[in-house]
Design an enzyme around this catalytic site. Sequence first.
Site, PDB file in Angstrom:
ATOM      1  N   ARG A 238     -23.978 -31.617   9.193  1.00  0.00           N
ATOM      2  CA  ARG A 238     -23.932 -32.139  10.543  1.00  0.00           C
ATOM      3  C   ARG A 238     -22.464 -31.985  11.039  1.00  0.00           C
ATOM      4  NH1 ARG A 238     -28.336 -37.098   9.878  1.00  0.00           N
ATOM      5  NH2 ARG A 238     -29.811 -35.855   9.076  1.00  0.00           N
TER       6      ARG A 238
ATOM      7  N   ARG B 189     -19.697 -41.307   7.052  1.00  0.00           N
ATOM      8  CA  ARG B 189     -20.253 -40.178   8.078  1.00  0.00           C
ATOM      9  C   ARG B 189     -19.386 -38.966   7.717  1.00  0.00           C
ATOM     10  NH1 ARG B 189     -22.369 -40.570  13.262  1.00  0.00           N
ATOM     11  NH2 ARG B 189     -22.256 -42.739  13.129  1.00  0.00           N
TER      12      ARG B 189
ATOM     13  N   GLU C  16     -27.289 -47.811   8.596  1.00  0.00           N
ATOM     14  CA  GLU C  16     -28.503 -47.078   8.273  1.00  0.00           C
ATOM     15  C   GLU C  16     -28.429 -46.391   6.931  1.00  0.00           C
ATOM     16  OE1 GLU C  16     -29.825 -44.287  11.368  1.00  0.00           O
ATOM     17  OE2 GLU C  16     -30.348 -42.958   9.935  1.00  0.00           O
TER      18      GLU C  16
ATOM     19  N   SER D 239     -34.355 -43.845   7.230  1.00  0.00           N
ATOM     20  CA  SER D 239     -35.270 -43.701   8.819  1.00  0.00           C
ATOM     21  C   SER D 239     -36.332 -42.939   8.396  1.00  0.00           C
ATOM     22  CB  SER D 239     -34.117 -42.751   9.561  1.00  0.00           C
ATOM     23  OG  SER D 239     -34.604 -42.908  10.889  1.00  0.00           O
TER      24      SER D 239
ATOM     25  N   ARG E 111     -24.775 -41.360   1.487  1.00  0.00           N
ATOM     26  CA  ARG E 111     -24.340 -42.714   2.013  1.00  0.00           C
ATOM     27  C   ARG E 111     -24.580 -43.814   1.301  1.00  0.00           C
ATOM     28  NH1 ARG E 111     -25.749 -44.172   8.334  1.00  0.00           N
ATOM     29  NH2 ARG E 111     -23.910 -42.735   8.794  1.00  0.00           N
TER      30      ARG E 111
END
Length: 426
Positions: free
Chosen positions: A261, A276, A348, A351, A391
């Site tokens: 990402r 992140r 988070e 998901s 994460r």
Amino acid sequence: MIDVNELRANPEQFQASQRARGADESLVESILALDARRREAVTGSEALRAGQNAFGKRVAQAKGEEKQALLAEVKELAQSVKKATSVADELSAEQETLLRRLPNLIQDGVPAGGEDDFEVLKTVGVPRDFAAEGFEPRDHLELGELLGAIDMERGAKISGSRFYFLKGVGARLEIALLQMAMDQAVRAGFTPMITPTLVRPETMQGTGFDIAHDAEIYRLEEDDLYLVGTSEVALAGYHSDEILELGDGPLRYAGWSTCYRREAGSHGKDTRGIIRVHQFNKVEMFTYTSIEDSYAEHERLLAWEEEMLAKVELPYRVIDTAAGDLGMSAARKFDCEAWVPTQGAYRELTSTSNCTTFQARRLNIRERQAGEGQKGTRAVATLNGTLATTRWIVAILEHHQNADGSVNVPTALRPYLGGLDVLPVL
RNA sequence: GGAGACGUGCCAGAGCGGCCGAAUGGGCUUCACUGCUAAUGAAGUGUGGGCCAAAAGUCCACCGGGAGUUCAAAUCUCCCCGUCUCCGCCA
């Protein structure tokens, strides 16, 4: 992509959905207006074409002078067919463009509004009270460095910011986590998959990503390939242009892949550590099922996510994401957020989305309709959900830390770390 | 990187520019026959879209994908994608 027929049958429903998302409501009417024009054009051009076909048969049978006469006559017809067809094609393309901009119809019960309008469905476990325990918790990066598990500095030296090395127990911890996730998935009947992480533009777009505008996507222009942000892309594309038999129940895949990402636009956000990052690993569940079963499957995916969170012994909450934060493809999305002590916040970790038939329509994935009075095919429903990612290490390190900086290994994870029960300070 | 061959329905495999949505064989489904199985015979067996309130029906499109030539393209031309073979290169 939305089915125009459904849109035509139920415009109010889609307008309401757009409203809840805070999106453009007028898009619905624009599409319907275009749809009427498109159908008119198609009807007209097909009638002309039928005429030309009939004429063509006469030409084929005719001979000599008669043939020459017919040819002269039909030439004009051919021109008008060409013209009418290109008008119809243009309108169809235009309609598709608009239709692609319309996000999925939200599911009943999804809270309206944006990012902050989520609804907390439940909270599980309690955050540790470090004050009561008498020490200040270290953040995951500090712990990671004490354990020789995370090296951000050298990551940046090699690849730039938001890149990192996992080393020693850090590398082992990630493998353990992903392996545990895979094992759970396999036990639940998922087919394990290691997927391509570079995909074609069609695949990327089929899954609902906008390769032209999405700033999150890494592109390899020279090869016209795109680095995936999740194995969902490959797993959704896996059955594209296929007709599935879902008589024996859902098709479930567990994808293991690296995810990429760009994190454009998140400058200054989560700059510390591995919260992140540009590259991470993930085990992702992906299901193909019928639209009717999709709602129950969504609950099942959530339950499997919670099972994983229970295994790593983290306190978390489950939120029902608000309409405006669903993204293009999801009709409903549940996130599990784990407590991160040094941030004093839930972040988070998983998901899970029910994309209903939205993705499948674009990817052309259908199922054969079975049973009385049922014939033909229809779009399947697709769902996805996270089982583990890099994460998770953040929450695990922080939540299970000791005063000296060592970290206790959750019981379920120990077998995957060769029996290690504490990650020791170096 | 160079040279060549190929890509047709669930599978195998034909296909002269019009009579090809597509022969033939296999598979599958239903029916018949058979004590059961097997064998045999008959029929059926794609997808998307338009018209229609819907069904029936009818029309249009689809032979890897996209453009083109032509009154007419599975069939001719170009581009792309994929598969295979040979040579080279690198592991």
